[in-house]
Design a protein around this motif. Structure first.
Motif, PDB file in Angstrom:
ATOM      1  N   LYS A  51     -58.305  28.050 -21.220  1.00 30.48           N
ATOM      2  CA  LYS A  51     -58.365  28.146 -19.758  1.00 30.48           C
ATOM      3  C   LYS A  51     -57.466  27.085 -19.147  1.00 30.48           C
ATOM      4  N   ALA A  52     -56.599  27.495 -18.244  1.00 31.64           N
ATOM      5  CA  ALA A  52     -55.660  26.573 -17.613  1.00 31.64           C
ATOM      6  C   ALA A  52     -55.979  26.479 -16.129  1.00 31.64           C
ATOM      7  N   ASP A  53     -56.433  25.311 -15.718  1.00 30.04           N
ATOM      8  CA  ASP A  53     -56.769  25.089 -14.304  1.00 30.04           C
ATOM      9  C   ASP A  53     -55.492  24.700 -13.558  1.00 30.04           C
ATOM     10  N   ILE A  54     -55.030  25.587 -12.686  1.00 27.69           N
ATOM     11  CA  ILE A  54     -53.794  25.305 -11.940  1.00 27.69           C
ATOM     12  C   ILE A  54     -54.090  25.088 -10.455  1.00 27.69           C
ATOM     13  N   SER A  55     -55.359  24.898 -10.133  1.00 26.71           N
ATOM     14  CA  SER A  55     -55.750  24.829  -8.724  1.00 26.71           C
ATOM     15  C   SER A  55     -55.130  23.637  -7.995  1.00 26.71           C
ATOM     16  N   LYS A  56     -54.749  22.585  -8.749  1.00 27.47           N
ATOM     17  CA  LYS A  56     -54.184  21.400  -8.081  1.00 27.47           C
ATOM     18  C   LYS A  56     -52.680  21.266  -8.322  1.00 27.47           C
ATOM     19  N   LEU A  57     -52.074  22.303  -8.890  1.00 24.36           N
ATOM     20  CA  LEU A  57     -50.637  22.216  -9.194  1.00 24.36           C
ATOM     21  C   LEU A  57     -49.817  22.328  -7.911  1.00 24.36           C
ATOM     22  N   MET A  59     -46.376  22.471  -5.476  1.00 20.91           N
ATOM     23  CA  MET A  59     -45.128  23.213  -5.473  1.00 20.91           C
ATOM     24  C   MET A  59     -44.016  22.410  -6.173  1.00 20.91           C
ATOM     25  N   GLY A  60     -43.292  23.063  -7.052  1.00 17.18           N
ATOM     26  CA  GLY A  60     -42.171  22.417  -7.735  1.00 17.18           C
ATOM     27  C   GLY A  60     -42.571  21.633  -8.970  1.00 17.18           C
ATOM     28  N   ARG A  61     -43.878  21.542  -9.247  1.00 11.22           N
ATOM     29  CA  ARG A  61     -44.327  20.716 -10.374  1.00 11.22           C
ATOM     30  C   ARG A  61     -44.658  21.563 -11.596  1.00 11.22           C
ATOM     31  N   GLN A  62     -44.730  20.871 -12.716  1.00  9.11           N
ATOM     32  CA  GLN A  62     -45.053  21.505 -14.000  1.00  9.11           C
ATOM     33  C   GLN A  62     -46.327  20.882 -14.559  1.00  9.11           C
ATOM     34  N   ILE A  63     -47.150  21.696 -15.205  1.00  9.77           N
ATOM     35  CA  ILE A  63     -48.326  21.178 -15.903  1.00  9.77           C
ATOM     36  C   ILE A  63     -48.301  21.763 -17.316  1.00  9.77           C
ATOM     37  N   ILE A  64     -48.725  20.960 -18.289  1.00 13.86           N
ATOM     38  CA  ILE A  64     -48.609  21.388 -19.692  1.00 13.86           C
ATOM     39  C   ILE A  64     -50.000  21.517 -20.315  1.00 13.86           C
ATOM     40  N   PHE A  65     -50.240  22.650 -20.941  1.00 22.21           N
ATOM     41  CA  PHE A  65     -51.492  22.895 -21.664  1.00 22.21           C
ATOM     42  C   PHE A  65     -51.147  23.048 -23.144  1.00 22.21           C
ATOM     43  N   LYS A  66     -52.163  23.104 -23.985  1.00 21.28           N
ATOM     44  CA  LYS A  66     -51.929  23.281 -25.412  1.00 21.28           C
ATOM     45  C   LYS A  66     -52.666  24.531 -25.881  1.00 21.28           C
TER      46      LYS A  66
END
Ligand code: FES
Length: 191
Positions: A51-57, A59-66
């Motif tokens: 599960k990838a929580d992107i609720s706080k991502l 604009m223009g940013r990247q978040i990394i999950f495994k």
């Protein structure tokens, strides 16, 4: 102290010391045994969807999950980044992702379910380095991802440029939106 009493005390001490060391040794042996006891459960959890929580991502940013031991990026693309997807097409090797790996539902110009969010396995299709996110748009490079190992370049949809060693676009993993702020990576949604 008579020497027989002293010897007897010394024997008792050595016996006690041996028992303590033995107990520590048993604990040290038992831990790896327990760890390796249930490999199928560990293998299942390593390959399980994430599960990838992107609720706080932002604009223009990247978040990394495994997922499955691999980095999976989620990038929130702004309008400027999305606009470059049309302007770089004559510089790309596999514009329509015919030779690249992605689920059918992301085989489009944005290579995504939602235009704004790119979900991508962060491993270079050349020799497996992890490219870095380059959000800056300059005259030399219209932004996207750059692999420092041998200089492969990818646009904001992970499409590979011509004239670099990576043979195909970056891979899009199976995924779907549980809700607006949550993605399940590793599984296709119900059709
Ligand atoms: S591993 Fe990325 S360019 Fe070689």
């Amino acid at each position: 102290m008579p020497s027989e009493v002293a010897d007897s005390n010394r024997r008792r001490f050595l016996t006690a010391a041996t028992v303590v060391v033995g107990a520590v040794g048993s604990v040290a042996v038992a831990v790896p045994f327990l760890k390796s006891w249930n490999p199928s459960a560990r293998a299942r959890s390593a390959g399980a969807p994430v599960k990838a929580d992107i609720s706080k991502l932002e604009m223009g940013r990247q978040i990394i999950f495994k997922w499955q031991g691999k980095p999976v990026w989620v990038v929130r693309r702004d309008q400027e980044a999305l606009a470059t997807l049309s302007s770089v097409v004559d510089k790309l090797r596999d514009v329509d992702s015919e030779e690249s790996i992605q689920p059918d539902y992301t085989k489009n110009k944005h290579r995504s379910i939602k235009q704004e969010y790119l979900v991508m396995v962060g491993i270079c299709t050349h020799l497996g380095c992890s490219p870095s996110y380059r959000p800056e748009i300059t005259a030399d490079f219209m932004g996207g991802f750059f692999c420092p190992c041998h200089g492969s370049k990818f646009d904001f949809a992970g499409r590979v440029y011509t004239g670099v060693p990576a043979p195909t676009n970056l891979t899009v993993p199976p995924h779907y939106y549980i809700n607006d702020g949550l993605i399940l990576i590793g599984e296709d949604g119900v059709a």
